[in-house]
Design a protein around this motif. Structure first.
Motif, short mmCIF file in Angstrom:
data_model
loop_
_atom_site.label_atom_id
_atom_site.label_comp_id
_atom_site.label_asym_id
_atom_site.label_seq_id
_atom_site.Cartn_x
_atom_site.Cartn_y
_atom_site.Cartn_z
N ALA A 36 0.83 -1.20 0.00
CA ALA A 36 0.00 0.00 0.00
C ALA A 36 0.87 1.25 0.00
N ARG A 37 0.30 2.33 -0.53
CA ARG A 37 0.98 3.63 -0.43
C ARG A 37 1.06 3.99 1.05
N ALA A 38 2.23 4.40 1.48
CA ALA A 38 2.43 4.79 2.88
C ALA A 38 1.59 6.02 3.19
N LYS A 39 1.07 6.03 4.42
CA LYS A 39 0.28 7.15 4.92
C LYS A 39 0.97 7.71 6.16
N TYR A 40 0.54 8.88 6.58
CA TYR A 40 1.10 9.46 7.81
C TYR A 40 0.97 8.49 8.99
N SER A 41 -0.12 7.75 9.02
CA SER A 41 -0.36 6.82 10.14
C SER A 41 0.65 5.66 10.15
N ASP A 42 1.38 5.44 9.07
CA ASP A 42 2.39 4.38 9.01
C ASP A 42 3.75 4.83 9.56
N ILE A 43 3.95 6.12 9.70
CA ILE A 43 5.28 6.63 10.00
C ILE A 43 5.84 6.12 11.31
N ASP A 44 5.02 6.07 12.36
CA ASP A 44 5.54 5.60 13.65
C ASP A 44 6.07 4.17 13.53
N GLU A 73 3.19 13.66 -6.04
CA GLU A 73 3.47 13.86 -7.46
C GLU A 73 4.92 13.51 -7.79
N LEU A 74 5.75 13.43 -6.78
CA LEU A 74 7.18 13.27 -7.01
C LEU A 74 7.75 11.98 -6.46
N SER A 75 7.08 11.40 -5.50
CA SER A 75 7.65 10.23 -4.86
C SER A 75 6.56 9.21 -4.55
N LEU A 76 7.02 8.02 -4.29
CA LEU A 76 6.12 6.93 -3.91
C LEU A 76 6.78 6.16 -2.79
N TYR A 77 6.10 6.10 -1.67
CA TYR A 77 6.53 5.27 -0.55
C TYR A 77 5.50 4.18 -0.38
N LEU A 78 5.98 2.95 -0.36
CA LEU A 78 5.11 1.78 -0.22
C LEU A 78 5.44 1.05 1.07
N VAL A 79 4.40 0.57 1.74
CA VAL A 79 4.58 -0.27 2.93
C VAL A 79 4.06 -1.66 2.60
N LEU A 80 4.78 -2.65 3.06
CA LEU A 80 4.40 -4.05 2.86
C LEU A 80 3.99 -4.61 4.21
N ARG A 81 2.80 -5.19 4.27
CA ARG A 81 2.28 -5.75 5.52
C ARG A 81 1.88 -7.20 5.33
N GLU A 82 2.14 -7.98 6.35
CA GLU A 82 1.57 -9.32 6.45
C GLU A 82 0.54 -9.22 7.55
N GLN A 83 -0.71 -9.35 7.17
CA GLN A 83 -1.84 -9.03 8.04
C GLN A 83 -1.66 -7.60 8.52
N ASP A 84 -1.55 -7.33 9.81
CA ASP A 84 -1.41 -5.96 10.28
C ASP A 84 0.03 -5.57 10.59
N GLU A 85 0.96 -6.49 10.40
CA GLU A 85 2.35 -6.25 10.77
C GLU A 85 3.13 -5.59 9.62
N LEU A 86 3.78 -4.46 9.92
CA LEU A 86 4.65 -3.82 8.94
C LEU A 86 5.89 -4.69 8.77
#
Length: 190
Positions: A36-44, A73-86
């Motif tokens: 998924a595209r990273a969101k502010y809520s993923d930062i912690d 528009e300039l970057s893409l940060y993706l997070v990979l999760r298995e179930q709820d675990e980053l």
């Protein structure tokens, strides 16, 4: 790292791309993950992952991640999760001439399972589809596993940046993958 691209990303020009991404579920080594595209809520969680990988330190702080995630528009940060675990994340700046991997991290519990390779191949394919001619990154000169991965993907060694990393003043090596003339194909997909 930021000086190199600062001018490119402070203004919009013909070199700028619009990065669209839709979250998805996928299989890596017969295990389901969500990318998924990273969101502010993923930062912690991203910071917790960095602390685990870098002896309690965070090479990037919360403000740096917030700034990067905001630049859709300039970057893409993706997070990979298995179930709820980053499990991992990757970030990339996109331009037509040169795209740049800014950050990649894989949880120690998931290392040596092809996750890092998958994320790199995934991002290289996205960059190629956007028409970028080359991909660059920096890697710690003593990070042999990462250098081995990047070499296996076709990256070539560049010059050494002495004292590049702020936290420990470790050296970095520039690496480059020529996408315009390289043999890279979707067959390298995971």
């Amino acid at each position: 790292m930021f000086k190199k691209f600062k001018a490119l990303f402070q203004k919009k020009n013909d070199n700028t791309m619009m990065i669209h991404y839709e979250d998805q579920t996928l299989m890596i080594n017969q295990r389901p993950y969500t990318l998924a595209r990273a969101k502010y809520s993923d930062i912690d969680e991203m910071l917790v992952l960095e602390r685990a990988l870098y002896d309690g330190e965070t090479p990037w702080d919360k403000m740096a991640f917030m700034s990067e995630i905001r630049k859709t528009e300039l970057s893409l940060y993706l997070v990979l999760r298995e179930q709820d675990e980053l499990v991992a994340f990757i970030g990339c700046w996109f331009t037509k001439n040169e795209s740049h991997i800014t950050n990649i991290a894989v949880s120690q519990a998931y290392q040596n399972q092809g996750i890092g390779r998958f994320l790199m191949v995934y991002m290289i394919n996205l960059v190629r589809e956007q028409g970028s001619e080359q991909m660059t990154l920096e890697v710690r000169t003593n990070n042999e596993p990462a250098k081995h991965l990047y070499h296996s993907l076709g990256f070539e060694d560049g010059h050494i940046k002495v004292g590049y990393y702020v936290l420990d003043h470790a050296d970095a090596m520039d690496m480059r993958l020529n996408l315009k003339d390289s043999a890279w194909t979707k067959e390298n997909d995971f």
